[in-house]
Write a protein that holds these residues in place. Structure first.
Motif, PDB file in Angstrom:
ATOM      1  N   LEU A   7      29.193  12.949 -53.026  1.00 36.52           N
ATOM      2  CA  LEU A   7      28.789  14.339 -53.227  1.00 36.52           C
ATOM      3  C   LEU A   7      30.015  15.200 -53.507  1.00 36.52           C
ATOM      4  O   LEU A   7      31.064  15.024 -52.892  1.00 36.52           O
ATOM      5  N   ILE A   8      29.861  16.120 -54.460  1.00 36.89           N
ATOM      6  CA  ILE A   8      30.841  17.181 -54.679  1.00 36.89           C
ATOM      7  C   ILE A   8      30.188  18.477 -54.223  1.00 36.89           C
ATOM      8  O   ILE A   8      29.024  18.727 -54.519  1.00 36.89           O
ATOM      9  N   ALA A  38      32.375  12.857 -49.572  1.00 31.70           N
ATOM     10  CA  ALA A  38      32.303  14.162 -50.232  1.00 31.70           C
ATOM     11  C   ALA A  38      33.668  14.752 -50.527  1.00 31.70           C
ATOM     12  O   ALA A  38      34.619  14.584 -49.754  1.00 31.70           O
ATOM     13  N   LEU A  39      33.731  15.446 -51.628  1.00 30.61           N
ATOM     14  CA  LEU A  39      34.860  16.307 -51.955  1.00 30.61           C
ATOM     15  C   LEU A  39      34.336  17.736 -51.914  1.00 30.61           C
ATOM     16  O   LEU A  39      33.435  18.085 -52.688  1.00 30.61           O
ATOM     17  N   VAL A  40      34.864  18.520 -51.014  1.00 31.97           N
ATOM     18  CA  VAL A  40      34.399  19.896 -50.842  1.00 31.97           C
ATOM     19  C   VAL A  40      35.475  20.837 -51.373  1.00 31.97           C
ATOM     20  O   VAL A  40      36.541  20.978 -50.779  1.00 31.97           O
ATOM     21  N   LYS A  50      37.505  22.311 -41.880  1.00 29.99           N
ATOM     22  CA  LYS A  50      38.868  21.867 -42.172  1.00 29.99           C
ATOM     23  C   LYS A  50      38.956  20.896 -43.343  1.00 29.99           C
ATOM     24  O   LYS A  50      40.043  20.644 -43.861  1.00 29.99           O
ATOM     25  N   TYR A  51      37.846  20.348 -43.768  1.00 31.48           N
ATOM     26  CA  TYR A  51      37.864  19.360 -44.842  1.00 31.48           C
ATOM     27  C   TYR A  51      37.805  19.994 -46.232  1.00 31.48           C
ATOM     28  O   TYR A  51      37.839  19.294 -47.241  1.00 31.48           O
ATOM     29  N   ILE A  52      37.713  21.309 -46.322  1.00 33.15           N
ATOM     30  CA  ILE A  52      37.640  21.969 -47.621  1.00 33.15           C
ATOM     31  C   ILE A  52      39.000  21.922 -48.315  1.00 33.15           C
ATOM     32  O   ILE A  52      40.042  22.187 -47.705  1.00 33.15           O
ATOM     33  N   VAL A  53      38.985  21.596 -49.605  1.00 26.34           N
ATOM     34  CA  VAL A  53      40.186  21.653 -50.439  1.00 26.34           C
ATOM     35  C   VAL A  53      40.144  22.992 -51.182  1.00 26.34           C
ATOM     36  O   VAL A  53      39.289  23.207 -52.040  1.00 26.34           O
TER      37      VAL A  53
END
Length: 316
Positions: free
Chosen positions: A4-5, A191-193, A282-285
């Protein structure tokens, strides 16, 4: 693990266009994470992308409910997760676009929501208290037992404030604590958030411009038509920013200029709360969209970030 993106960030930062352009590059589909886009005939006030703006990209979770229907975070999580599974099974990488903070977090982290039955007695008690003492008083009662949820909810979001109190007193636990006990911020997807942000004064200018555009595009007529069609002014959908202020105008409580300024102010406050909420994930880029020299460079950076995460070799 399903892939998921997610493209998230404050309102008016540009998530819609970026998500659509990325979906075009990746030959995939979009799942809306916005709690208001689910409603039919609520287009202007929700900044819903038009069919032309969608550029042929399939959008899920858009126009699936009538404005009189209610929609909860648990409903969103259940439906959106099915779309994620389906899109993955078809060999595509779904994009979750934008959204309400709790909705996105609950989906990404797999909240297990409490099934506590609604308490008519408790609800009636707090509705009566709100009528007598005001919404802020009921909100203060929530703050005493569930300060985290109280900080997230606006005092005038009475329906959700009362629901949080119901869950607390029926189950003995806070609403957000109904999440299954897992490691904090543990994602259930591969996922990439991607988080989008920009300098606050610029964001506020964009918000103000967008509200002016909504008014010129017919927000007043849209709200009037909804009311004429029988949608209750106290329906969940009509409590969204933009709709409740225009209802006040149509009732003669305020003039249009005042209503418009109230929408701008409420939207700016909402954007600030969104950023506060997302900063806890905290996982958001994060990407500052104002730091790119041009739109194409920004999109190229997003694409490289996605390609690196999911080992995509070339643009499709």
């Amino acid at each position: 693990m399903e892939r998921l993106i997610a493209i998230i960030g404050p309102t008016a930062v540009g998530k819609t266009k970026i998500s659509i352009d990325l979906a075009k590059m990746l030959n995939t589909e979009i799942i809306s994470g916005d709690s208001m886009l689910v409603y039919k005939n609520m287009d202007v006030g929700t900044a819903k992308p038009t069919l032309a703006e969608r550029n042929g990209i399939i959008h899920h979770m858009v126009d699936i409910l009538d404005p009189s229907q209610e929609f909860s975070v648990a409903d969103f999580q259940e439906i959106a997760s099915k779309h994620i599974t389906d899109i993955n099974l078809r060999g595509k990488l779904p994009i979750l676009a934008g959204g309400t903070g709790l909705y996105v977090k609950s989906l990404l982290e797999g909240y297990k929501f409490n099934s506590t039955s609604a308490s008519t007695e408790l609800r009636g008690k707090y509705e009566a208290l709100a009528a007598e003492m005001g919404n802020a008083y009921v909100h203060s009662l929530l703050a005493e037992v569930d300060p985290d949820n109280a900080a997230r909810l606006h005092p005038n979001d009475l329906r959700r404030v009362i629901r949080a109190l119901e869950v607390y007193y029926c189950s003995g636990i806070a609403f957000q604590q109904s999440k299954e006990a897992t490691h904090d911020s543990e994602l259930i997807y591969d996922a990439l958030v991607i988080g989008l942000t920009m300098e606050r004064s610029q964001l506020y200018q964009r918000i103000n411009h967008r509200v002016d555009l909504m008014i010129s595009q017919g927000l007043v007529d849209e709200v009037a038509e909804l009311l004429k069609a029988g949608v209750s002014p106290i329906a969940q959908s009509m409590k969204g920013i933009g709709y409740k202020e225009i209802i006040s105008y149509l009732k003669g409580d305020v003039d249009l200029h005042t209503a418009t300024e109230k929408i701008k102010q409420a939207t700016r406050h909402f954007a600030k709360r969104q950023l506060t909420w997302y900063r806890k994930m905290k996982y958001i880029v994060w990407f500052d969209v104002g730091e790119f020299s041009c739109y194409d460079d920004m999109m190229e950076s997003f694409y490289k970030c996605i390609a690196g995460k999911f080992c995509i070799k070339s643009k499709q």
